[in-house]
Design a protein around this motif. Structure first.
Motif, PDB file in Angstrom:
ATOM      1  N   LYS A 140     -34.185 -25.287 -12.832  1.00  0.00           N
ATOM      2  CA  LYS A 140     -34.404 -25.273 -14.290  1.00  0.00           C
ATOM      3  C   LYS A 140     -35.539 -26.189 -14.718  1.00  0.00           C
ATOM      4  CE  LYS A 140     -29.873 -23.561 -14.934  1.00  0.00           C
ATOM      5  NZ  LYS A 140     -28.678 -23.433 -15.742  1.00  0.00           N
ATOM      6  N   LEU A 152     -37.263 -25.814 -18.602  1.00  0.00           N
ATOM      7  CA  LEU A 152     -36.525 -25.826 -19.863  1.00  0.00           C
ATOM      8  C   LEU A 152     -37.312 -26.568 -20.931  1.00  0.00           C
ATOM      9  CD1 LEU A 152     -32.948 -26.679 -18.556  1.00  0.00           C
ATOM     10  CD2 LEU A 152     -33.741 -24.486 -19.460  1.00  0.00           C
ATOM     11  N   PRO A 162     -32.791 -28.343 -27.749  1.00  0.00           N
ATOM     12  CA  PRO A 162     -31.663 -27.563 -27.224  1.00  0.00           C
ATOM     13  C   PRO A 162     -31.787 -26.089 -27.576  1.00  0.00           C
ATOM     14  CG  PRO A 162     -30.872 -29.555 -28.287  1.00  0.00           C
ATOM     15  CD  PRO A 162     -32.336 -29.456 -28.611  1.00  0.00           C
ATOM     16  N   GLY A 163     -31.697 -25.232 -26.586  1.00  0.00           N
ATOM     17  CA  GLY A 163     -31.935 -23.816 -26.783  1.00  0.00           C
ATOM     18  C   GLY A 163     -30.961 -23.152 -27.731  1.00  0.00           C
ATOM     19  N   GLU A 209     -27.511 -26.355 -18.736  1.00  0.00           N
ATOM     20  CA  GLU A 209     -28.613 -27.275 -18.987  1.00  0.00           C
ATOM     21  C   GLU A 209     -29.558 -26.651 -20.010  1.00  0.00           C
ATOM     22  OE1 GLU A 209     -27.594 -26.275 -16.014  1.00  0.00           O
ATOM     23  OE2 GLU A 209     -27.586 -27.928 -14.557  1.00  0.00           O
ATOM     24  N   GLY A 210     -30.005 -27.458 -20.946  1.00  0.00           N
ATOM     25  CA  GLY A 210     -30.951 -26.967 -21.939  1.00  0.00           C
ATOM     26  C   GLY A 210     -30.318 -26.392 -23.193  1.00  0.00           C
ATOM     27  N   ASP A 211     -29.002 -26.206 -23.209  1.00  0.00           N
ATOM     28  CA  ASP A 211     -28.346 -25.528 -24.328  1.00  0.00           C
ATOM     29  C   ASP A 211     -28.089 -26.408 -25.540  1.00  0.00           C
ATOM     30  OD1 ASP A 211     -28.190 -23.054 -23.144  1.00  0.00           O
ATOM     31  OD2 ASP A 211     -26.070 -23.206 -22.600  1.00  0.00           O
TER      32      ASP A 211
END
Ligand code: ZN
Length: 167
Positions: A20, A23, A27-28, A51-53
């Motif tokens: 990842k 990213l 936060p996505g 991860e990244g959310d």
């Protein structure tokens, strides 16, 4: 092997299969979660986060007053537009009082913690309502976005929503 060495070994394995690298910083899924630090609660697994959310802000009790600085940064600079507050059953914050922990710190560390609010609570549902009210009363954070509070059951893994009531 010490626990920290165990963590480092686990990290080697994690990094070896890490995919990842690209990213984005914000936060996505544009959500911030304020949760208790309890070891039995894993917000990523319990809420299906990768991860990244999301921003996951954790402290003892999942108290919003201690998370306001992070929430302000999350919203003003990193674009989150929903807040989830997660307290949980069997929380350690139900088991002590400010006076009790202050006395313990005085005895064990010679520390004067009389000015520290440790934010324990005696009513779980009320603690969530109180934290939603703290959120609503802070000028630092957005009022035009969803803010919802929940209790996670450490026996079942389920979330139950606590209605905010009158702030
Ligand atoms: Zn807790």
């Amino acid at each position: 092997m010490s626990v920290i060495d165990e963590l480092l070994r686990a990290n080697e394995a994690y990094a070896a299969r890490f995919t990842k690298a690209s990213l984005a910083l914000p936060p996505g899924r544009k959500v911030a979660i304020v949760a208790c630090m309890d070891a039995r609660l894993d917000p990523a697994r319990a809420l299906g986060l990768e991860e990244g959310d999301a921003h996951v802000i954790r402290n003892a009790g999942g108290r919003v007053v201690e998370a306001l600085r992070s929430l302000a940064i999350s919203q003003a600079l990193l674009g989150t537009e929903a807040v989830v507050i997660v307290h949980h059953t069997d929380c350690g914050m139900l088991t002590f009082t400010d006076d009790g922990i202050r006395q313990k710190l005085r005895q064990t560390r010679s520390a004067d913690a009389d000015h520290v609010a440790f934010l324990p609570f005696s009513d779980l549902d009320q603690s969530v309502r109180d934290d939603i009210a703290v959120y609503r009363s802070s000028p630092l954070v957005r009022k035009d976005i969803p803010v919802r509070g929940f209790i996670y059951d450490v026996r079942t893994g389920k979330l139950r929503e606590v209605e905010a009531g009158q702030a």
